[in-house]
Design a protein around this motif. Structure first.
Motif, short mmCIF file in Angstrom:
data_model
loop_
_atom_site.label_atom_id
_atom_site.label_comp_id
_atom_site.label_asym_id
_atom_site.label_seq_id
_atom_site.Cartn_x
_atom_site.Cartn_y
_atom_site.Cartn_z
N ARG A 295 -3.20 0.89 -12.47
CA ARG A 295 -1.61 0.23 -12.05
C ARG A 295 -0.23 0.99 -13.36
NH1 ARG A 295 -5.71 -3.49 -12.66
NH2 ARG A 295 -4.63 -3.84 -15.32
N ARG A 296 0.05 1.24 -14.58
CA ARG A 296 0.09 1.78 -15.17
C ARG A 296 1.71 1.73 -15.08
NH1 ARG A 296 -1.67 8.87 -14.65
NH2 ARG A 296 -3.75 7.99 -14.78
N VAL A 297 1.84 0.39 -15.28
CA VAL A 297 2.89 -0.37 -14.99
C VAL A 297 3.99 0.05 -16.74
CG1 VAL A 297 2.84 -2.03 -13.31
CG2 VAL A 297 2.56 -2.52 -15.71
N CYS B 20 -4.08 -8.56 -3.23
CA CYS B 20 -4.10 -7.16 -2.89
C CYS B 20 -4.60 -6.13 -1.60
CB CYS B 20 -4.72 -6.09 -4.57
SG CYS B 20 -3.36 -6.64 -5.45
N LEU C 102 -10.22 -6.16 -12.07
CA LEU C 102 -9.03 -7.48 -11.19
C LEU C 102 -10.63 -8.76 -11.05
CD1 LEU C 102 -6.79 -5.62 -8.50
CD2 LEU C 102 -6.21 -6.42 -11.24
N GLN D 160 0.04 -7.08 -12.72
CA GLN D 160 0.41 -5.93 -12.27
C GLN D 160 0.38 -5.08 -11.62
OE1 GLN D 160 -0.92 -4.97 -16.20
NE2 GLN D 160 0.15 -6.10 -17.48
N GLN D 161 -0.80 -5.49 -10.07
CA GLN D 161 -1.41 -4.65 -9.25
C GLN D 161 -0.63 -4.71 -8.21
OE1 GLN D 161 -2.88 -1.85 -8.38
NE2 GLN D 161 -5.11 -2.05 -8.78
N ALA E 211 2.78 -2.93 -9.18
CA ALA E 211 2.58 -1.06 -8.78
C ALA E 211 2.10 -1.41 -7.72
CB ALA E 211 0.58 -1.18 -9.53
N GLY F 129 -3.49 -9.17 -14.79
CA GLY F 129 -4.02 -8.05 -14.25
C GLY F 129 -3.63 -8.14 -12.69
N VAL G 19 0.00 4.13 -5.08
CA VAL G 19 -0.64 3.14 -7.14
C VAL G 19 -1.60 4.51 -7.73
CG1 VAL G 19 -1.03 0.75 -6.87
CG2 VAL G 19 0.36 1.38 -5.43
N LEU H 261 -7.90 0.41 -6.68
CA LEU H 261 -7.40 -1.14 -6.21
C LEU H 261 -7.46 -2.44 -7.01
CD1 LEU H 261 -4.79 -2.34 -4.55
CD2 LEU H 261 -6.96 -3.26 -2.84
N GLU I 20 -4.23 4.37 -10.78
CA GLU I 20 -5.42 4.19 -11.21
C GLU I 20 -4.87 3.68 -12.01
OE1 GLU I 20 -10.25 5.23 -13.20
OE2 GLU I 20 -8.86 6.13 -12.17
#
Length: 236
Positions: A85-87, A172, A164, A139-140, A143, A136, A81, A160, A83
């Protein structure tokens, strides 16, 4: 589950991680903490196979994966996962999940998707939305869910809580607790020090790429001098 011995990484002549050793057991959350530039992200990227090590060994269930390429490490049970998130912003939530399980068969993919939806119901509700339209925190969650689609035994989580809101952070971390209870091993790199210490079974502190301290999360919480000396990051 994971054994790291003598890991050394460098960028040119600059050592980023030097002679680092630690182990992580099944169902254990291991937090790797330290100030900016301590070598935390380099460590996690090296374990994922995205940064080459200069020395040392990495073993998963006793198998040496030090020179195994990143995509094969996924097959062996590691998932990252990253840093930030990079979706994939232009893909839907469901398409992002499909990418995460791209190396699995249709039955495994279906079962994994059901598991992700149970872990994060909001992803089922948003399945047809572009990932870039999510908050955000969502999205996390995506991810994390995307990484879980690979069916990992060891989850590598980089920052993580970065960026956020508190409620999303709570959700999370609650998901990590559930995954750990199911036997998943987790390596967590985190700058939100207090949260990491309270979540972790064991903690390692990096200072300038070297292991400065290791112990239980409870030991670290009780040692304020440790945090002041090595981190200077304690909130509140």
């Amino acid at each position: 589950m994971l054994a790291v011995e003598g890991l050394t990484c460098a960028y040119g002549d600059i050592l980023a991680v030097e002679d680092l050793s630690f182990i992580i057991g099944k169902g254990e959350l291991f937090a790797l903490i330290g100030a900016n530039g301590a070598g935390k992200t380099t460590t996690i990227m090296t374990l994922a196979g995205l940064v080459a090590s200069r020395a040392g060994t990495v073993r998963v269930d006793g198998e040496d994966i030090t020179r195994v390429p990143a995509h094969r490490r996924t097959d062996l049970g590691l998932a990252l996962v990253p840093e930030g998130r990079r979706v994939f912003a232009d893909l839907t939530v469901d398409e992002n999940l499909t990418v995460g399980g791209a190396r699995r068969d249709a039955r495994a993919l279906s079962d994994a998707r059901a598991g992700v939806h149970a872990l994060f119901p909001v992803l089922a509700e948003r399945r047809n939305q572009p990932a870039g339209s999510l908050s955000g925190g969502e999205q996390q969650m995506l991810a994390l869910g995307r990484a879980m689609m690979a069916g990992p035994r060891l989850l590598l989580v980089d920052e993580l809580s970065l960026g956020l809101m508190p409620r999303a952070i709570d959700e999370c971390y609650a998901a990590l607790d559930r995954l750990r209870a199911d036997g998943l091993a987790i390596l967590l790199v985190e700058q939100s020090t207090d949260r990491a210490l309270h979540a972790a079974d064991r903690v390692a502190v990096l200072e300038s790429g070297r292991l400065a301290w290791t112990g239980t999360g409870a030991d670290a919480i009780g040692d304020s001098a440790l945090v002041e000396a090595y981190l200077g990051l304690r909130e509140g």
